[in-house]
Each structure stands twice: as C-alpha cells, then as structure tokens.
Design a protein around this motif. Structure first.
Motif, PDB file in Angstrom:
ATOM      1  N   THR A  11      56.663  99.677  80.410  1.00 53.03           N
ATOM      2  CA  THR A  11      57.721 100.691  80.359  1.00 53.03           C
ATOM      3  C   THR A  11      57.186 102.091  80.098  1.00 53.03           C
ATOM      4  O   THR A  11      57.925 103.057  80.216  1.00 53.03           O
ATOM      5  CB  THR A  11      58.741 100.339  79.261  1.00 53.03           C
TER       6      THR A  11
ATOM      7  N   VAL B 267      64.543 102.816  81.922  1.00 54.25           N
ATOM      8  CA  VAL B 267      64.222 102.005  80.751  1.00 54.25           C
ATOM      9  C   VAL B 267      65.217 102.352  79.648  1.00 54.25           C
ATOM     10  O   VAL B 267      65.412 103.514  79.321  1.00 54.25           O
ATOM     11  CB  VAL B 267      62.768 102.255  80.279  1.00 54.25           C
ATOM     12  N   ASP B 268      65.867 101.319  79.103  1.00 55.34           N
ATOM     13  CA  ASP B 268      66.812 101.538  78.017  1.00 55.34           C
ATOM     14  C   ASP B 268      66.710 100.384  77.025  1.00 55.34           C
ATOM     15  O   ASP B 268      65.790  99.571  77.097  1.00 55.34           O
ATOM     16  CB  ASP B 268      68.237 101.723  78.546  1.00 55.34           C
ATOM     17  N   ALA B 269      67.668 100.313  76.114  1.00 52.06           N
ATOM     18  CA  ALA B 269      67.624  99.302  75.051  1.00 52.06           C
ATOM     19  C   ALA B 269      67.762  97.886  75.598  1.00 52.06           C
ATOM     20  O   ALA B 269      67.350  96.931  74.935  1.00 52.06           O
ATOM     21  CB  ALA B 269      68.722  99.580  74.025  1.00 52.06           C
ATOM     22  N   ARG B 270      68.314  97.717  76.808  1.00 47.54           N
ATOM     23  CA  ARG B 270      68.494  96.373  77.383  1.00 47.54           C
ATOM     24  C   ARG B 270      67.266  95.906  78.156  1.00 47.54           C
ATOM     25  O   ARG B 270      67.214  94.755  78.594  1.00 47.54           O
ATOM     26  CB  ARG B 270      69.701  96.369  78.302  1.00 47.54           C
ATOM     27  N   THR B 271      66.280  96.760  78.341  1.00 52.52           N
ATOM     28  CA  THR B 271      65.064  96.382  79.059  1.00 52.52           C
ATOM     29  C   THR B 271      64.323  95.327  78.250  1.00 52.52           C
ATOM     30  O   THR B 271      64.161  95.472  77.037  1.00 52.52           O
ATOM     31  CB  THR B 271      64.166  97.613  79.275  1.00 52.52           C
TER      32      THR B 271
ATOM     33  N   LEU C 120      65.406 101.412  71.045  1.00 52.42           N
ATOM     34  CA  LEU C 120      65.857 102.554  71.840  1.00 52.42           C
ATOM     35  C   LEU C 120      67.347 102.834  71.685  1.00 52.42           C
ATOM     36  O   LEU C 120      67.830 103.860  72.107  1.00 52.42           O
ATOM     37  CB  LEU C 120      65.541 102.363  73.322  1.00 52.42           C
ATOM     38  N   GLU C 121      68.091 101.921  71.057  1.00 49.11           N
ATOM     39  CA  GLU C 121      69.533 102.132  70.894  1.00 49.11           C
ATOM     40  C   GLU C 121      69.862 103.108  69.769  1.00 49.11           C
ATOM     41  O   GLU C 121      70.997 103.557  69.645  1.00 49.11           O
ATOM     42  CB  GLU C 121      70.250 100.797  70.635  1.00 49.11           C
TER      43      GLU C 121
ATOM     44  N   GLN D 208      67.641 108.314  71.139  1.00 44.21           N
ATOM     45  CA  GLN D 208      68.321 108.759  72.362  1.00 44.21           C
ATOM     46  C   GLN D 208      68.322 110.282  72.470  1.00 44.21           C
ATOM     47  O   GLN D 208      68.146 110.820  73.559  1.00 44.21           O
ATOM     48  CB  GLN D 208      69.752 108.220  72.398  1.00 44.21           C
TER      49      GLN D 208
ATOM     50  N   LEU E 167      64.978 111.371  73.707  1.00 44.24           N
ATOM     51  CA  LEU E 167      64.743 111.052  75.112  1.00 44.24           C
ATOM     52  C   LEU E 167      65.582 111.904  76.063  1.00 44.24           C
ATOM     53  O   LEU E 167      65.165 112.170  77.192  1.00 44.24           O
ATOM     54  CB  LEU E 167      65.049 109.576  75.370  1.00 44.24           C
ATOM     55  N   ASN E 168      66.754 112.331  75.638  1.00 45.22           N
ATOM     56  CA  ASN E 168      67.682 112.985  76.559  1.00 45.22           C
ATOM     57  C   ASN E 168      67.851 114.482  76.348  1.00 45.22           C
ATOM     58  O   ASN E 168      68.349 115.162  77.232  1.00 45.22           O
ATOM     59  CB  ASN E 168      69.058 112.316  76.471  1.00 45.22           C
TER      60      ASN E 168
END
Length: 165
Positions: A84, A107-111, A117-118, A123, A126-127
């Motif tokens: 990732t 790539v997020d918390a569900r990866t 990452l949640e 966040q 990252l954003n």
C-alpha cells in the motif's frame, strides 16, 4: 512571563523619559511581550498535551511486512503493508524537514492489512494540506536514524520498489 512584564516596565520607563521615541519604543516592547506570551502559551499547551497523553517511545518502525507509525495525536498506531506504500519523500516546510509517507490512491481503512487509517487525525493528514503537504509525515528530528539508513531499510524490505526521494 517575567520577561514579558520586564519588557512592559522597560517600555513604560522609556515612555516617560522621551515622549515621541519613548512611545514608539513602548509599542515595540508591548508587541514583543504579546508575541512572547503567545509563544509561551503554545509551548505550555503542547507540553501539557504530551504529559496527559504521554509521548510515544517510537515514531516509525520498518519490517518485512510493512511500516508502522505512531503519533502523539492518535491513540493507536497505523500499520501499512508494503503493497500500500507508494513511496517516501523528503519535504521541507518553513525550515523544518519531514519524511512523508505516500500511499497508493484507493487505500483506506478497509484495505486488507491496513490498521489505523480510520482515525480522524490520520484522515486529516491524508486529505488536507498540513505543513504544506498531504500524507503521513514525521519530523526528521523525531527519527533516531539518518535518512540514508531509512532509505536503505525501505529498499531492502521492498526489493528496491520503495525509496526515499
């Protein structure tokens, strides 16, 4: 705080001694006092936060599985598998040097394999543009190894795919 009060008293004495120049010097002393008090309050706020939450004993760990990061703003660590991680880069902002970890788009918390990452603070990093860049970042002064050692370890664990640029 005592130094700020001292500047104000000194400014008052200068004000009484010479009217036009004393007034200008008093304004300068008051300005220094104001910004000095603001800076001390900011230092005190950070120091109290670190006392309340505790400083993490490490900032970043590299292994054959991925990179694990810890921050004083997040309660748990963030783990990213090497698949990732897009790359590491050096970033300079206002005379401070950072190592920024860039992850692949999507790539997020569900990866699978990704942990942490949640968290809203992660966040935001990252954003939003924080310290002039997006991505997970660490001040170089927080790392106990030089950048060349981090680059060597990252290249070793990823067979040269990820490097520090």
């Amino acid at each position: 705080m005592a130094a700020a009060v001292g500047f104000v008293v000194l400014g008052l004495l200068l004000l009484l001694s010479a009217e036009p120049i004393g007034l200008l010097l008093f304004a300068l002393a008051a300005l220094f006092a104001y910004f000095g008090i603001r800076k001390l309050r900011a230092f005190r706020k950070v120091r109290n936060m670190w006392q309340d939450k505790g400083m993490p004993p490490w900032a970043m760990r590299l292994s054959g599985f991925g990179v694990e990061m810890k921050s004083d703003a997040t309660p748990e660590s963030v783990f990213l598998p090497w698949g990732t991680v897009q790359g590491f880069r050096l970033h300079r902002w206002r005379r401070q040097h950072f190592v920024v970890i860039d992850i692949f788009p999507g790539v997020d918390a569900r990866t699978p394999g990704v942990v942490g990452l949640e968290n809203p603070d992660v966040q935001n990093a990252l954003n939003k543009h924080i310290f002039g860049t997006k991505g997970l970042r660490f001040a170089l002064s927080n790392l106990d190894q030089p950048v060349s050692a981090v680059d060597h370890a990252v290249a070793y664990f990823t067979a040269g795919r990820v490097r520090v640029h």
